[in-house]
Design a protein around this motif. Sequence first.
Motif, PDB file in Angstrom:
ATOM      1  N   ASP A 185      -2.261  47.320  39.679  1.00 58.81           N
ATOM      2  CA  ASP A 185      -2.230  48.742  39.504  1.00 58.81           C
ATOM      3  C   ASP A 185      -2.287  49.561  40.710  1.00 58.81           C
ATOM      4  O   ASP A 185      -2.222  50.674  40.735  1.00 58.81           O
ATOM      5  CB  ASP A 185      -3.281  49.250  38.408  1.00 58.81           C
ATOM      6  CG  ASP A 185      -4.445  48.733  38.602  1.00 58.81           C
ATOM      7  OD1 ASP A 185      -4.633  47.950  39.655  1.00 58.81           O
ATOM      8  OD2 ASP A 185      -5.366  49.303  37.896  1.00 58.81           O
ATOM      9  N   GLN A 186      -2.555  48.658  42.032  1.00 57.61           N
ATOM     10  CA  GLN A 186      -2.561  49.421  43.316  1.00 57.61           C
ATOM     11  C   GLN A 186      -1.517  49.272  43.934  1.00 57.61           C
ATOM     12  O   GLN A 186      -1.496  49.561  45.125  1.00 57.61           O
ATOM     13  CB  GLN A 186      -3.985  48.677  43.831  1.00 57.61           C
ATOM     14  CG  GLN A 186      -5.228  48.856  43.398  1.00 57.61           C
ATOM     15  CD  GLN A 186      -5.558  50.131  43.076  1.00 57.61           C
ATOM     16  OE1 GLN A 186      -5.702  50.904  44.014  1.00 57.61           O
ATOM     17  NE2 GLN A 186      -6.107  50.719  41.868  1.00 57.61           N
ATOM     18  N   MET A 237      -7.863  43.923  34.584  1.00 56.65           N
ATOM     19  CA  MET A 237      -6.494  43.948  35.467  1.00 56.65           C
ATOM     20  C   MET A 237      -5.475  44.313  34.684  1.00 56.65           C
ATOM     21  O   MET A 237      -4.841  43.983  33.503  1.00 56.65           O
ATOM     22  CB  MET A 237      -6.494  42.447  35.818  1.00 56.65           C
ATOM     23  CG  MET A 237      -5.076  41.917  36.574  1.00 56.65           C
ATOM     24  SD  MET A 237      -4.744  40.303  36.906  1.00 56.65           S
ATOM     25  CE  MET A 237      -5.359  40.163  38.587  1.00 56.65           C
ATOM     26  N   ARG A 238      -4.533  45.222  35.421  1.00 59.50           N
ATOM     27  CA  ARG A 238      -3.177  45.660  34.931  1.00 59.50           C
ATOM     28  C   ARG A 238      -2.184  45.158  35.759  1.00 59.50           C
ATOM     29  O   ARG A 238      -2.252  45.418  37.194  1.00 59.50           O
ATOM     30  CB  ARG A 238      -3.398  47.082  34.770  1.00 59.50           C
ATOM     31  CG  ARG A 238      -1.978  47.799  34.037  1.00 59.50           C
ATOM     32  CD  ARG A 238      -2.336  49.172  33.727  1.00 59.50           C
ATOM     33  NE  ARG A 238      -3.309  49.582  32.905  1.00 59.50           N
ATOM     34  CZ  ARG A 238      -3.704  50.737  32.448  1.00 59.50           C
ATOM     35  NH1 ARG A 238      -3.111  51.768  33.185  1.00 59.50           N
ATOM     36  NH2 ARG A 238      -4.674  51.168  31.816  1.00 59.50           N
ATOM     37  N   LEU A 239      -1.022  44.905  35.279  1.00 64.59           N
ATOM     38  CA  LEU A 239      -0.037  44.375  36.120  1.00 64.59           C
ATOM     39  C   LEU A 239       1.284  45.035  35.846  1.00 64.59           C
ATOM     40  O   LEU A 239       1.486  45.503  34.489  1.00 64.59           O
ATOM     41  CB  LEU A 239       0.388  42.826  35.705  1.00 64.59           C
ATOM     42  CG  LEU A 239      -0.806  41.880  36.130  1.00 64.59           C
ATOM     43  CD1 LEU A 239      -0.223  40.376  35.718  1.00 64.59           C
ATOM     44  CD2 LEU A 239      -1.005  41.785  37.482  1.00 64.59           C
ATOM     45  N   LEU A 240       1.938  45.339  36.847  1.00 62.62           N
ATOM     46  CA  LEU A 240       3.248  46.273  36.528  1.00 62.62           C
ATOM     47  C   LEU A 240       4.594  45.186  36.617  1.00 62.62           C
ATOM     48  O   LEU A 240       4.769  44.400  37.566  1.00 62.62           O
ATOM     49  CB  LEU A 240       3.394  46.951  38.070  1.00 62.62           C
ATOM     50  CG  LEU A 240       4.867  47.845  38.032  1.00 62.62           C
ATOM     51  CD1 LEU A 240       4.926  48.765  37.047  1.00 62.62           C
ATOM     52  CD2 LEU A 240       4.909  48.383  39.219  1.00 62.62           C
TER      53      LEU A 240
END
Length: 167
Positions: free
Chosen positions: A21-22, A1-4
């Motif tokens: 990331d979406q 999971m990647r968070l901005l």
Amino acid sequence: MRLLVRDRMLGIGDDYWIEDDQGRKVFLVDGKAMRLRETFELKDMQGRVLIDIHAKMLSLRDTMVIEREGEPLARVKRKRLSLLRNHYRVELADGSTVLDVSGKILDREFAIEYDGELLADISRRWFRVRETYGLQVVREDADPALLLAVAVCVIRLAEKEREGDDD
């Protein structure tokens, strides 16, 4: 999971979304203004408070406390006797689990580890916008809300220390 994550995250009274990331909204950061101490709430999409973050009022060293449902979850402070200035210790409420945070905190280039194993990587290198950084959760069984709260705490503690050095 990647968070901005946007750097304005540390502004008291600011509310804003953290996206995946979406580009989907995942968490709402609610900075509580008009409080005696710095306070942030991390909420889910339905507005439920997942994590409370606040500065500990009375302590010898700057400390931030992370709570879940009114119960202590973790305590974050700069690691003692460390040659590295950007080295923080996260003691979980169970008393036996300690997370290690080190790297270039103010540059948003650091890692959160448990027992030498990477849990999350925080970096600006994935983004072109300067005020943005990413938090990539590496382990699937890790708690993204807790890791995000840890990142917020160490950044805030490092900034407070830098402000103290400027005085």
